[in-house]
Design a protein around this motif. Structure first.
Motif, PDB file in Angstrom:
ATOM      1  N   ALA A 193       2.273  -1.140  13.647  1.00  0.00           N
ATOM      2  CA  ALA A 193       1.139  -0.334  13.192  1.00  0.00           C
ATOM      3  C   ALA A 193       1.150   1.021  13.887  1.00  0.00           C
ATOM      4  O   ALA A 193       0.829   2.050  13.273  1.00  0.00           O
ATOM      5  CB  ALA A 193      -0.171  -1.062  13.478  1.00  0.00           C
ATOM      6  N   ARG A 194       1.527   1.012  15.148  1.00  0.00           N
ATOM      7  CA  ARG A 194       1.572   2.252  15.929  1.00  0.00           C
ATOM      8  C   ARG A 194       2.650   3.196  15.402  1.00  0.00           C
ATOM      9  O   ARG A 194       2.512   4.424  15.451  1.00  0.00           O
ATOM     10  CB  ARG A 194       1.833   1.906  17.397  1.00  0.00           C
ATOM     11  CG  ARG A 194       1.664   3.051  18.375  1.00  0.00           C
ATOM     12  CD  ARG A 194       1.780   2.551  19.804  1.00  0.00           C
ATOM     13  NE  ARG A 194       0.703   1.622  20.127  1.00  0.00           N
ATOM     14  CZ  ARG A 194       0.889   0.352  20.546  1.00  0.00           C
ATOM     15  NH1 ARG A 194       2.115  -0.125  20.691  1.00  0.00           N
ATOM     16  NH2 ARG A 194      -0.151  -0.418  20.803  1.00  0.00           N
ATOM     17  N   ARG A 195       3.731   2.624  14.882  1.00  0.00           N
ATOM     18  CA  ARG A 195       4.869   3.438  14.421  1.00  0.00           C
ATOM     19  C   ARG A 195       4.815   3.760  12.928  1.00  0.00           C
ATOM     20  O   ARG A 195       5.651   4.503  12.423  1.00  0.00           O
ATOM     21  CB  ARG A 195       6.175   2.711  14.732  1.00  0.00           C
ATOM     22  CG  ARG A 195       6.473   2.613  16.226  1.00  0.00           C
ATOM     23  CD  ARG A 195       7.819   1.964  16.505  1.00  0.00           C
ATOM     24  NE  ARG A 195       7.786   0.509  16.329  1.00  0.00           N
ATOM     25  CZ  ARG A 195       8.313  -0.136  15.295  1.00  0.00           C
ATOM     26  NH1 ARG A 195       8.901   0.544  14.328  1.00  0.00           N
ATOM     27  NH2 ARG A 195       8.257  -1.450  15.221  1.00  0.00           N
ATOM     28  N   LEU A 196       3.835   3.220  12.218  1.00  0.00           N
ATOM     29  CA  LEU A 196       3.758   3.416  10.769  1.00  0.00           C
ATOM     30  C   LEU A 196       3.508   4.881  10.430  1.00  0.00           C
ATOM     31  O   LEU A 196       2.605   5.506  10.970  1.00  0.00           O
ATOM     32  CB  LEU A 196       2.629   2.551  10.198  1.00  0.00           C
ATOM     33  CG  LEU A 196       2.361   2.681   8.696  1.00  0.00           C
ATOM     34  CD1 LEU A 196       3.570   2.246   7.882  1.00  0.00           C
ATOM     35  CD2 LEU A 196       1.122   1.877   8.305  1.00  0.00           C
ATOM     36  N   GLU A 197       4.330   5.405   9.537  1.00  0.00           N
ATOM     37  CA  GLU A 197       4.169   6.784   9.088  1.00  0.00           C
ATOM     38  C   GLU A 197       3.870   6.800   7.591  1.00  0.00           C
ATOM     39  O   GLU A 197       4.589   6.193   6.797  1.00  0.00           O
ATOM     40  CB  GLU A 197       5.449   7.592   9.365  1.00  0.00           C
ATOM     41  CG  GLU A 197       5.779   7.744  10.852  1.00  0.00           C
ATOM     42  CD  GLU A 197       4.738   8.546  11.611  1.00  0.00           C
ATOM     43  OE1 GLU A 197       4.025   9.350  10.965  1.00  0.00           O
ATOM     44  OE2 GLU A 197       4.627   8.361  12.835  1.00  0.00           O
ATOM     45  N   LEU A 198       2.788   7.487   7.226  1.00  0.00           N
ATOM     46  CA  LEU A 198       2.408   7.648   5.829  1.00  0.00           C
ATOM     47  C   LEU A 198       2.173   9.127   5.541  1.00  0.00           C
ATOM     48  O   LEU A 198       1.781   9.875   6.443  1.00  0.00           O
ATOM     49  CB  LEU A 198       1.141   6.844   5.513  1.00  0.00           C
ATOM     50  CG  LEU A 198       1.240   5.320   5.631  1.00  0.00           C
ATOM     51  CD1 LEU A 198      -0.133   4.688   5.425  1.00  0.00           C
ATOM     52  CD2 LEU A 198       2.244   4.749   4.633  1.00  0.00           C
ATOM     53  N   PRO A 199       2.393   9.552   4.307  1.00  0.00           N
ATOM     54  CA  PRO A 199       2.187  10.974   3.986  1.00  0.00           C
ATOM     55  C   PRO A 199       0.748  11.409   4.253  1.00  0.00           C
ATOM     56  O   PRO A 199      -0.191  10.617   4.124  1.00  0.00           O
ATOM     57  CB  PRO A 199       2.512  11.041   2.483  1.00  0.00           C
ATOM     58  CG  PRO A 199       3.398   9.862   2.227  1.00  0.00           C
ATOM     59  CD  PRO A 199       2.941   8.796   3.164  1.00  0.00           C
ATOM     60  N   GLU A 200       0.604  12.640   4.612  1.00  0.00           N
ATOM     61  CA  GLU A 200      -0.717  13.225   4.862  1.00  0.00           C
ATOM     62  C   GLU A 200      -1.615  13.024   3.641  1.00  0.00           C
ATOM     63  O   GLU A 200      -1.202  13.228   2.499  1.00  0.00           O
ATOM     64  CB  GLU A 200      -0.562  14.732   5.140  1.00  0.00           C
ATOM     65  CG  GLU A 200      -1.853  15.416   5.568  1.00  0.00           C
ATOM     66  CD  GLU A 200      -2.134  15.246   7.059  1.00  0.00           C
ATOM     67  OE1 GLU A 200      -3.312  15.396   7.436  1.00  0.00           O
ATOM     68  OE2 GLU A 200      -1.193  14.968   7.812  1.00  0.00           O
ATOM     69  N   GLY A 201      -2.852  12.602   3.896  1.00  0.00           N
ATOM     70  CA  GLY A 201      -3.816  12.435   2.828  1.00  0.00           C
ATOM     71  C   GLY A 201      -3.734  11.113   2.081  1.00  0.00           C
ATOM     72  O   GLY A 201      -4.471  10.905   1.111  1.00  0.00           O
ATOM     73  N   THR A 202      -2.854  10.217   2.526  1.00  0.00           N
ATOM     74  CA  THR A 202      -2.735   8.918   1.864  1.00  0.00           C
ATOM     75  C   THR A 202      -4.021   8.107   2.029  1.00  0.00           C
ATOM     76  O   THR A 202      -4.564   8.002   3.133  1.00  0.00           O
ATOM     77  CB  THR A 202      -1.557   8.108   2.465  1.00  0.00           C
ATOM     78  OG1 THR A 202      -0.349   8.828   2.262  1.00  0.00           O
ATOM     79  CG2 THR A 202      -1.446   6.747   1.796  1.00  0.00           C
ATOM     80  N   GLU A 203      -4.536   7.571   0.947  1.00  0.00           N
ATOM     81  CA  GLU A 203      -5.697   6.686   1.009  1.00  0.00           C
ATOM     82  C   GLU A 203      -5.194   5.269   1.264  1.00  0.00           C
ATOM     83  O   GLU A 203      -4.390   4.736   0.492  1.00  0.00           O
ATOM     84  CB  GLU A 203      -6.495   6.759  -0.295  1.00  0.00           C
ATOM     85  CG  GLU A 203      -7.121   8.125  -0.521  1.00  0.00           C
ATOM     86  CD  GLU A 203      -8.007   8.132  -1.748  1.00  0.00           C
ATOM     87  OE1 GLU A 203      -7.590   7.540  -2.770  1.00  0.00           O
ATOM     88  OE2 GLU A 203      -9.102   8.711  -1.692  1.00  0.00           O
ATOM     89  N   VAL A 204      -5.693   4.654   2.337  1.00  0.00           N
ATOM     90  CA  VAL A 204      -5.112   3.410   2.823  1.00  0.00           C
ATOM     91  C   VAL A 204      -6.128   2.267   2.793  1.00  0.00           C
ATOM     92  O   VAL A 204      -7.300   2.444   3.156  1.00  0.00           O
ATOM     93  CB  VAL A 204      -4.587   3.582   4.273  1.00  0.00           C
ATOM     94  CG1 VAL A 204      -3.856   2.323   4.731  1.00  0.00           C
ATOM     95  CG2 VAL A 204      -3.664   4.790   4.365  1.00  0.00           C
ATOM     96  N   THR A 205      -5.667   1.111   2.354  1.00  0.00           N
ATOM     97  CA  THR A 205      -6.431  -0.136   2.428  1.00  0.00           C
ATOM     98  C   THR A 205      -5.594  -1.165   3.178  1.00  0.00           C
ATOM     99  O   THR A 205      -4.385  -1.269   2.937  1.00  0.00           O
ATOM    100  CB  THR A 205      -6.747  -0.680   1.021  1.00  0.00           C
ATOM    101  OG1 THR A 205      -7.662   0.196   0.369  1.00  0.00           O
ATOM    102  CG2 THR A 205      -7.363  -2.077   1.088  1.00  0.00           C
ATOM    103  N   PHE A 206      -6.201  -1.889   4.097  1.00  0.00           N
ATOM    104  CA  PHE A 206      -5.454  -2.964   4.756  1.00  0.00           C
ATOM    105  C   PHE A 206      -5.936  -4.321   4.256  1.00  0.00           C
ATOM    106  O   PHE A 206      -7.116  -4.521   3.929  1.00  0.00           O
ATOM    107  CB  PHE A 206      -5.566  -2.895   6.287  1.00  0.00           C
ATOM    108  CG  PHE A 206      -6.901  -3.290   6.842  1.00  0.00           C
ATOM    109  CD1 PHE A 206      -7.215  -4.628   7.090  1.00  0.00           C
ATOM    110  CD2 PHE A 206      -7.865  -2.333   7.138  1.00  0.00           C
ATOM    111  CE1 PHE A 206      -8.448  -4.998   7.599  1.00  0.00           C
ATOM    112  CE2 PHE A 206      -9.096  -2.688   7.647  1.00  0.00           C
ATOM    113  CZ  PHE A 206      -9.393  -4.027   7.879  1.00  0.00           C
ATOM    114  N   LEU A 207      -4.998  -5.245   4.164  1.00  0.00           N
ATOM    115  CA  LEU A 207      -5.256  -6.644   3.836  1.00  0.00           C
ATOM    116  C   LEU A 207      -4.501  -7.500   4.833  1.00  0.00           C
ATOM    117  O   LEU A 207      -3.585  -7.008   5.508  1.00  0.00           O
ATOM    118  CB  LEU A 207      -4.796  -6.963   2.409  1.00  0.00           C
ATOM    119  CG  LEU A 207      -5.405  -6.123   1.280  1.00  0.00           C
ATOM    120  CD1 LEU A 207      -4.723  -6.447  -0.048  1.00  0.00           C
ATOM    121  CD2 LEU A 207      -6.900  -6.364   1.184  1.00  0.00           C
ATOM    122  N   THR A 208      -4.844  -8.776   4.937  1.00  0.00           N
ATOM    123  CA  THR A 208      -4.159  -9.617   5.911  1.00  0.00           C
ATOM    124  C   THR A 208      -3.733 -10.954   5.303  1.00  0.00           C
ATOM    125  O   THR A 208      -4.384 -11.486   4.413  1.00  0.00           O
ATOM    126  CB  THR A 208      -5.029  -9.916   7.151  1.00  0.00           C
ATOM    127  OG1 THR A 208      -6.045 -10.854   6.814  1.00  0.00           O
ATOM    128  CG2 THR A 208      -5.681  -8.668   7.702  1.00  0.00           C
TER     129      THR A 208
END
Length: 311
Positions: free
Chosen positions: A145-160
């Motif tokens: 999670a600490r190393r995850l890179e996503l493009p600027e402005g990405t709308e993110v949802t987490f699920l488990t």
């Protein structure tokens, strides 16, 4: 000896096994099951003896035959392939897993990137990932999670994944929230009630035990997490597939032994282990109850009606 309660079968496991049993009784053998119906080799062996045939892929099921999807769920690609091959599908997906699938569909439809907390090689994660493979990334640890890179402005949802450690998942969510302040998600609500309850119970017995034994199979995610939770409390803990594989040397010097079982482990395995512990001199027994479970998931009136619900 401390015996955790609740332990063993959860509502989703009960429902899935019942659906295979009912299919065998109603339609006769063979009934094909895609993957292990639940992650326990003893359950699988018993159902095989009654006529269930377990396969790794729906492609191995003869066209037009009955195919049961396991409690862990499947991807849309598996459903589509099964329909193309004319399989008569009985969907034993746990309703709590189905809930996560619906959450993935909604997030994808809204154009959001899904961060799926879980283990990529687990069947449940494979199924959920398949709902939106182009919009989903799997994150198994805080470090990832600490190393995850996503493009600027990405709308993110987490699920488990539903069978994770509540404590570890909370840490991953905290890191994701730090990295992506606008992230949305269900909190830790995706982790099923049974996993939470069994983890809370194992914490309780671990605090009072010299060693903890968790009955469950090696490929049972929730059982493995219970071992990790006990060890996280500083207590040696071990997974025991069945009494024949108990390493009794691990009990050396232990006065108090804690016993519990994963959500896919049948109670007769616990009883066999308790009998052996009695023979080894651990004759005192205290049930440590942290909650009472009254959740049930109904088997559909027609097995080909896939609407499971919570009673």
């Amino acid at each position: 000896m401390l015996l955790a309660e609740p332990r063993g079968f959860c509502a989703g496991v009960d429902r899935a096994i019942s659906m295979v049993e009912q299919a065998l009784e109603t339609y006769g053998e063979p009934v094909y099951v895609r993957k292990q119906i639940v992650h326990n080799e003893h359950v699988v062996r018993e159902l095989q003896g009654r006529g269930a045939r377990f396969v790794d892929s729906e492609d191995e099921v003869p066209e037009g035959a009955i195919c049961v999807f396991s409690a862990h769920g499947v991807s849309p690609a598996v459903r589509d392939n099964s329909a193309r091959r004319g399989l008569r599908v009985i969907d034993a997906t746990c309703p709590l897993v189905a809930k996560v699938h619906q959450e993935a569909k909604r997030a994808s439809a809204n154009g959001r990137t899904i961060v799926l907390i879980g283990h990529a090689d687990h069947e449940e994660v494979e199924g959920t990932f398949g709902e939106a493979p182009d919009r989903t990334v799997v994150v198994p640890t805080v470090d990832s999670a600490r190393r995850l890179e996503l493009p600027e402005g990405t709308e993110v949802t987490f699920l488990t994944q539903t069978t994770l450690s509540l404590d570890e998942t909370r840490d991953i969510i905290t890191e994701l929230t730090r990295r992506f302040p606008g992230i949305q998600g269900p909190g830790t609500d995706d982790i099923c009630y049974a996993s939470q309850n069994r983890q809370n119970a194992v914490k309780e017995i671990a605090a009072r035990s010299d060693v903890v034994l968790v009955v469950g199979s090696d490929n049972s995610s929730n059982s493995v997490r219970m071992v990790e939770v006990a060890r996280g409390r500083g207590t040696p803990a071990y997974l025991v597939n069945d009494v024949s594989r108990l390493d009794e040397s691990r009990l050396a010097g232990a006065d108090a032994v804690g016993v519990t079982a994963g959500a896919s482990a049948p109670e007769f395995l616990v009883r066999q282990l308790l009998n052996r512990l009695d023979e080894l001199g651990y004759t005192g027994r205290e049930v440590v109850r942290t909650t009472t479970e009254n959740v049930t998931f109904a088997v559909p009136g027609s097995l080909f009606d896939h609407a499971g619900h919570r009673d």
